[in-house]
Design an enzyme around this catalytic site. Sequence first.
Site, PDB file in Angstrom:
ATOM      1  N   HIS A  68       0.828  -1.223   0.000  1.00  0.00           N
ATOM      2  CA  HIS A  68       0.000   0.000   0.000  1.00  0.00           C
ATOM      3  C   HIS A  68       0.860   1.270   0.000  1.00  0.00           C
ATOM      4  O   HIS A  68       1.995   1.235  -0.442  1.00  0.00           O
ATOM      5  CB  HIS A  68      -1.006  -0.043   1.161  1.00  0.00           C
ATOM      6  CG  HIS A  68      -1.734  -1.357   1.212  1.00  0.00           C
ATOM      7  ND1 HIS A  68      -2.811  -1.635   0.418  1.00  0.00           N
ATOM      8  CD2 HIS A  68      -1.490  -2.496   1.930  1.00  0.00           C
ATOM      9  CE1 HIS A  68      -3.217  -2.878   0.647  1.00  0.00           C
ATOM     10  NE2 HIS A  68      -2.430  -3.429   1.554  1.00  0.00           N
ATOM     11  N   GLU A  78      -2.382   0.343   7.931  1.00  0.00           N
ATOM     12  CA  GLU A  78      -1.506  -0.685   7.341  1.00  0.00           C
ATOM     13  C   GLU A  78      -0.324  -0.089   6.574  1.00  0.00           C
ATOM     14  O   GLU A  78       0.802  -0.538   6.724  1.00  0.00           O
ATOM     15  CB  GLU A  78      -2.320  -1.609   6.431  1.00  0.00           C
ATOM     16  CG  GLU A  78      -1.448  -2.721   5.832  1.00  0.00           C
ATOM     17  CD  GLU A  78      -2.175  -3.638   4.861  1.00  0.00           C
ATOM     18  OE1 GLU A  78      -3.397  -3.445   4.642  1.00  0.00           O
ATOM     19  OE2 GLU A  78      -1.525  -4.523   4.301  1.00  0.00           O
ATOM     20  N   HIS A 135       2.762  -7.129   4.259  1.00  0.00           N
ATOM     21  CA  HIS A 135       1.390  -6.639   4.487  1.00  0.00           C
ATOM     22  C   HIS A 135       0.956  -6.933   5.921  1.00  0.00           C
ATOM     23  O   HIS A 135       1.608  -7.675   6.646  1.00  0.00           O
ATOM     24  CB  HIS A 135       0.415  -7.305   3.508  1.00  0.00           C
ATOM     25  CG  HIS A 135       0.480  -6.729   2.134  1.00  0.00           C
ATOM     26  ND1 HIS A 135      -0.501  -5.922   1.614  1.00  0.00           N
ATOM     27  CD2 HIS A 135       1.433  -6.831   1.177  1.00  0.00           C
ATOM     28  CE1 HIS A 135      -0.164  -5.560   0.385  1.00  0.00           C
ATOM     29  NE2 HIS A 135       1.010  -6.098   0.092  1.00  0.00           N
ATOM     30  N   GLU A 193       1.780 -11.714   5.674  1.00  0.00           N
ATOM     31  CA  GLU A 193       0.801 -10.967   6.470  1.00  0.00           C
ATOM     32  C   GLU A 193       1.268 -11.128   7.913  1.00  0.00           C
ATOM     33  O   GLU A 193       1.084 -12.181   8.525  1.00  0.00           O
ATOM     34  CB  GLU A 193      -0.607 -11.556   6.298  1.00  0.00           C
ATOM     35  CG  GLU A 193      -1.123 -11.573   4.854  1.00  0.00           C
ATOM     36  CD  GLU A 193      -1.834 -10.284   4.449  1.00  0.00           C
ATOM     37  OE1 GLU A 193      -1.736  -9.280   5.183  1.00  0.00           O
ATOM     38  OE2 GLU A 193      -2.488 -10.290   3.395  1.00  0.00           O
TER      39      GLU A 193
HETATM   40 ZN   LIG Z   1      -2.347  -5.276   2.513  1.00  0.00          ZN
END
Ligand SMILES: [Zn+2]
Length: 479
Positions: free
Chosen positions: A302, A316, A370, A440
Amino acid sequence: MKLQKFIITTLLSVSIIGTGIPANVSASSYAVTKHTYTLKINKKKQKKKAVGASYNGKSIKTKAPGYMTGNTQMLSAYYVFKKGMGVSYSYSKKTWKVTLKRGSKKIVMKRGSKYAYVNGKKTKMPTPARMVYSYNQKKDAIYVPGSFCAKHLGLSYSWNSSSYTEAFKSSTSSKAPANQNTSAATTTTTGKTSYVQLAKPSGLSSSNISSTDDYHNYRLILNIKGNYKSFYEKSSNHKVVNDSSFKSYSVSYSGGYTKIYIKPRSKTIKGFRVTQTNSYIRVYYASPKSMYKQIIVLDAGHGGKDTGATNKSYVEKNMTLNIVKAAKKYFDKDPSIKVYYTRLSDTYPSLADRSALANNVGADRFYSVHINSAGSSATGTETLYNSKGYKSTSGLTSYKWSSTIHPYIRSATGFKNRGLVDRTGLYVLRHTKTASTLTEIGFISNNKEAKSMKANYSKYGKAVYNSTKASLNKNPAKR
Ligand SMILES: [Zn+2]
């Protein structure tokens, strides 16, 4: 009729021509004075800056200075190749054929045609041979692409963008530079190493010189303590060696530092290596893969307009950036791994940009960071790979890469182990042409995990570095 006139003037030109350009002045001396002249090229009247030429270190005298077409130096077949370098040259006004011969090497070109015959073999040229009319001299001359002809006549050549001169040499032997680190010797299509050489003023110590690889802008920046702007602007203090397509060189001074911008191409990322002696600095460059043994692209998910998942003050895009920046501190201390970062600030590279960076530099691994999000009770660390993405030829699959990094991240977080998950639909895992993983770290939607992640960026950064190192040790990149 013009053709006939050309033949006569070309062969007898030494004493006939008078206007505009003084006799027996080398082309490079025009270039230094930024001499421009007016030509009719392909029926178009254009102003061109004179391109010079030298042979074995000596300037070639010409009455038909060269000019640039795109990145190609166009040079007089008669003055530069025949008179300047002893190449046999003929032109047929009937067939429009231009023939250059040197030893056993022969090039036959046709005016206006993109194809030449090199010892009988059809070969594409960067730009065709042309008959060009000079308004200054009131005559025509045949021009050929300098580097192309030199290459196929067995001459070596290099372009010096500051003196605007193409330097030819009869010898084709050259030594690769001594390798000062892990990188392999680098070559261009000429079979030679390309570099920019800069003079070093006396009193400037090596420790006052550092460099920044500004790959997002396709350039290397040399940072020199002190004001050396006019020194480095002077054309005699810098030269490009073995590269006729060199894009740009510029110098600025501010805040106590001189910055030298070296951009070999307009939109191609190059790998760089800087070496120094007491008298000069050299900046070698070539494709990243030929310069670095191991290349990683590290992607902070992002950024910019795309916040990613959020929960209260947790965002995030900020968390992924902080983890990547923490990892950078470790990678910066390890010269054996070259890392390209998709972003190091709050910007938004598109998903296509992220994959393209990895593909353009020929990365050995792609690593995307992420933070997960779901209901408030979801917990744990998981790592995604795409079983239908990149097809490995080296044995290192995305699955293998992911399964090596996952335990490092999981043990750094201490969260529940959700393991590896096959995800075939994610853009970066589909379009990146190398082993790719997306980790993640934990769940932003879970207050406890979000709080813990915010407190442990450095720990995760270290795990990103250690996991990469472990994978590279297990499956070293093959070059
Ligand atoms: Zn993400």
